[in-house]
Structure formats: C-alpha cells, structure tokens
Design a protein around this motif. Sequence first.
Motif, PDB file in Angstrom:
ATOM      1  N   ASP A   1      -6.510  10.056   8.708  1.00 42.80           N
ATOM      2  CA  ASP A   1      -6.444   8.587   8.659  1.00 42.80           C
ATOM      3  C   ASP A   1      -5.010   8.071   8.609  1.00 42.80           C
ATOM      4  O   ASP A   1      -4.710   6.994   9.137  1.00 42.80           O
ATOM      5  CB  ASP A   1      -7.224   8.066   7.445  1.00 42.80           C
TER       6      ASP A   1
ATOM      7  N   LEU B   1       0.681   6.230  18.063  1.00 47.71           N
ATOM      8  CA  LEU B   1      -0.693   6.002  17.607  1.00 47.71           C
ATOM      9  C   LEU B   1      -1.130   4.573  17.889  1.00 47.71           C
ATOM     10  O   LEU B   1      -2.266   4.330  18.310  1.00 47.71           O
ATOM     11  CB  LEU B   1      -0.805   6.317  16.113  1.00 47.71           C
TER      12      LEU B   1
ATOM     13  N   MET C   1     -10.363  13.294  15.252  1.00 49.16           N
ATOM     14  CA  MET C   1     -10.262  13.946  16.558  1.00 49.16           C
ATOM     15  C   MET C   1      -9.424  15.207  16.442  1.00 49.16           C
ATOM     16  O   MET C   1      -8.514  15.309  15.615  1.00 49.16           O
ATOM     17  CB  MET C   1      -9.652  12.995  17.582  1.00 49.16           C
TER      18      MET C   1
ATOM     19  N   LYS D   1      -4.307   3.593  20.239  1.00 49.70           N
ATOM     20  CA  LYS D   1      -5.294   3.517  19.174  1.00 49.70           C
ATOM     21  C   LYS D   1      -6.726   3.528  19.692  1.00 49.70           C
ATOM     22  O   LYS D   1      -7.652   3.874  18.949  1.00 49.70           O
ATOM     23  CB  LYS D   1      -5.053   2.280  18.307  1.00 49.70           C
ATOM     24  N   GLU D   2      -6.948   3.159  20.944  1.00 47.33           N
ATOM     25  CA  GLU D   2      -8.294   3.196  21.502  1.00 47.33           C
ATOM     26  C   GLU D   2      -8.718   4.617  21.867  1.00 47.33           C
ATOM     27  O   GLU D   2      -9.905   4.886  22.024  1.00 47.33           O
ATOM     28  CB  GLU D   2      -8.377   2.302  22.747  1.00 47.33           C
ATOM     29  N   HIS D   3      -7.755   5.502  21.999  1.00 46.50           N
ATOM     30  CA  HIS D   3      -8.044   6.863  22.434  1.00 46.50           C
ATOM     31  C   HIS D   3      -7.876   7.888  21.323  1.00 46.50           C
ATOM     32  O   HIS D   3      -8.462   8.964  21.386  1.00 46.50           O
ATOM     33  CB  HIS D   3      -7.140   7.256  23.602  1.00 46.50           C
ATOM     34  N   LEU D   4      -7.061   7.573  20.341  1.00 44.96           N
ATOM     35  CA  LEU D   4      -6.815   8.502  19.239  1.00 44.96           C
ATOM     36  C   LEU D   4      -7.387   7.933  17.957  1.00 44.96           C
ATOM     37  O   LEU D   4      -6.940   6.885  17.482  1.00 44.96           O
ATOM     38  CB  LEU D   4      -5.310   8.752  19.079  1.00 44.96           C
ATOM     39  N   GLN D   5      -8.365   8.622  17.392  1.00 43.41           N
ATOM     40  CA  GLN D   5      -9.013   8.172  16.170  1.00 43.41           C
ATOM     41  C   GLN D   5      -9.037   9.305  15.155  1.00 43.41           C
ATOM     42  O   GLN D   5      -9.022  10.488  15.521  1.00 43.41           O
ATOM     43  CB  GLN D   5     -10.442   7.708  16.476  1.00 43.41           C
ATOM     44  N   ALA D   6      -9.080   8.939  13.895  1.00 43.64           N
ATOM     45  CA  ALA D   6      -9.137   9.930  12.819  1.00 43.64           C
ATOM     46  C   ALA D   6     -10.346  10.838  13.014  1.00 43.64           C
ATOM     47  O   ALA D   6     -11.428  10.390  13.371  1.00 43.64           O
ATOM     48  CB  ALA D   6      -9.207   9.239  11.465  1.00 43.64           C
TER      49      ALA D   6
END
Length: 439
Positions: free
Chosen positions: A335, A357, A368, A361-366
């Motif tokens: 996170d 990030l 992953m 932010k639309e492609h990298l999420q906590a």
Amino acid sequence: MDNRLAKPEGRVHKRTISDQQKRRDIALKRQSQGRRDLQHHARQLVSLAVPPSSSSVFEEHGAVTGHQEAEAIDIQSSESSVFGHEVDVVAEKVEGWHGDQEEDAIGVVEATRLKGTKAREWFKHQFMIPEWMVDVPSHLRKDWYVMARPSGERCLVVSSNGTTVSRLRNGCIRHCFPSALPNGSRTRESIAASQVFCILDCIYHEPQKTYYIIDMMCWRGYSLYDCNYEFRHFWITSKLEETGVLGPTSKFHRYQFSIVPVFECGKAGFQAAYDGDVPFERDGCLFLNRHAHYVLGVTPLALLWKDPVSSRYHVDTDRIGNVPAYQQIVLELQDDGTVATCDQPGVVLGSMPQDFLLKNKEHLQAGMLLKFTIGDKGLSILDGKPVTADIHYQGLANRFRAGADSVSKVLFQYAARHCPLAFSDILAAIEASDDEMDI
C-alpha cells in the motif's frame, strides 16, 4: 566493509547461529506452545476443493481431466506502452525481518462462500512452502529427513464425495478424476461416507502422469496438520499401501499415485536423495524436520536445496530455459509503494518511485506482483539478512503466478550465482552432526 559477496554463514563455521536457524528454533518453540484446531479447517478446505458439479461430470464421462489453466505467460510485452522502460527502484535499508510473528487467522468459514477468483486466491495459501536452504541446519542426522524432489507441479490433492480434485499453488484446478483414495470415486461406499475425505500434498510429474506424494494432511477425515512429520510420513507409507492407492492405473483410475522415498539425513541417506536411482526427474532435495507440523505458508522447518547435479534448474531460468544475465525476482507491491517478499511479515527490498506510481495508478495497485532484476550492486547481507538491494523494475509478473518470492529464495539464488552452498558443505555438516551424536 562491503560484505555482499561474503560467503554466507553456515558454510564453514557451523557453530554460528544464523538468522535462518533462529527462525527454525522459534518455529519449533511456537508449535510446542500451542496446537491449532485444524479439523474444522480441513473440512472447509475440502468443501472448497471439490466443485459441486464434479460428481455429475463423472457420471457422464467417467475419468476426465478437469480444466487446466493456460500455461503461464509473461504479459510484460503487452504492457510495453506503460511498463516497457526500466525504472530504478529506491534501494532501502531493510529492518525488522522477524519471521517469528504469528500468521493471520484464516477465515475458513468465510472462505466456503467464496467462488471463482476469490476462492482460488484463498486456496493458494493452503500449502506449506519450504524455505530455500541458505545455511545448513544443526543436528541434520538427528532431526531431519531428506528426499529427492520430483520435477513437476506442486498440487493439493483432495478426495471427497466420490471425486478427486488436484489444485495448483495458484489455486486453479489441475485435474478432476476418480481415484482409489478413500471417497475418491463414485461407489456405494463413498456415497454413504460423506464425512470421509483425504488431503495430500503432491507433485504431479507429467511425463509419467503420476502424483508423487510428499506429505499427508488428512486421512479418512482425520486431521494430521498438528502431527509431526515423522508421524505423517509413517501414515503415508502404511495407509496408502494397505488401501491399494498405489496400484497400477486403469481406464477408470488413469493417474498413478506413488510415494517419494524418504531417508534419514545421514551421509548415506543424503547421498541416495542426491544422486540415487529414482523413477522421476529430480529437481533438488527437500529436507523436512521430523518435529515439524504442517504449517500453512513459508516455514524454515522444511528446506529446499539444489545444485547442478540434482537439478537442471538450480539457477532460475527464463521462459525458454536460459539463465538471465541478472537475477530476476518477483515482489509484491504494498500500500505504501514498497515492494516485499511473500514472507510473514514480508521483507521490504525497495520502493517504487512515487511519481511513477501516480502516473500509472490505474495499472499498478497494491497486491500486484512485479518483476525486478538485481543489478550490479547486488544484495548487501548482514547476519544472514538483506540490508540493501540494487533492484530494477522490469514489469508485471506472470499473471498466473501464485505469489512473490520468499526472501530465502532471493538469498539462495543470489548465493547460487556468487558463492553457492555446495554438496560438500552439507556433507561436512552431516559429519559434524555425527560427531556431536558420538560425544
């Protein structure tokens, strides 16, 4: 002083208490202080493992191969417009690697209501994952068993309600089929025995269509999770032989079950596991502490070790079997933007740049899984722990992957490239262990 390439502890000075040895001691102490009630957990796991529709499938088609997920593919290329360039990761100092904290409680009751992706996500945490051997344990001959690890896919095999189902580490179903396991096929006895089920830890060896059994967690509804490995191994050999599970395949039972030979970890036993005759392709050696319970998650009481003789893949390779110029690792995005191993708690090896990030932010999420390489500056290791890491972002990890790498795997693979733990080192430790027993 830079100690990145220093020979890891446990090679020569065996009396040094390493970080991995400390975790082994803590794990043994923890399991002796309290026992988990996993009988209910096992029943709920079975209810998730066997799809409700599988019985009707068998009635129509007999022995069938269940849905197999497509071979894992690297999706980095498809994301090249966003992730195609290398991004340096901030090398962070790592503090507080404490592998001795209690794992979070598993909500098995809630898990029974999960379906599809969420069910698979839960199921992948039902395996005991060995640490990679980064130092040689003490008292090898007295406290440890060793086996040759078959090459293949790790599976949880569950027989219940006249059906046998195997699931991969990522939670996906590998096979649905009838078997000679108790309640593993549609018989009058199985219909009447709704409380009878079995849970086995296996490696599926595709060339022989054989499930090699490496552990047993439940037998005929009786939980073995809190039994030590010595007792579990005794049940594997005695129960499977007396029930005929190890018999030949047929048109109804098309997958073979076989027991992997297990040896006490003396010189002769280790030599047999290392290069003795086995009916399968060997992929390293698996060491199991005789006092260890079946722990869900990564445990230092089970250890995996490989070298060029015992495994074709002692150093990680890419998709086409080549060893990359730089070590590749997979970490989980947290996170706060840090990236960590799969251990509990995870070991943070760096952090992603905040501007990167925000931009993605639309492609990298906590949560992953991200792929990195370890650069020329490598790892700095102090007292058996990673202190800093020169890691570089490469893209998204394989989308079918079960989880991030453990810190012991990162350390083992790093040592394999620079100063590997050799067969002679383990043999010397066994001889030292023999000397201790003679005193």
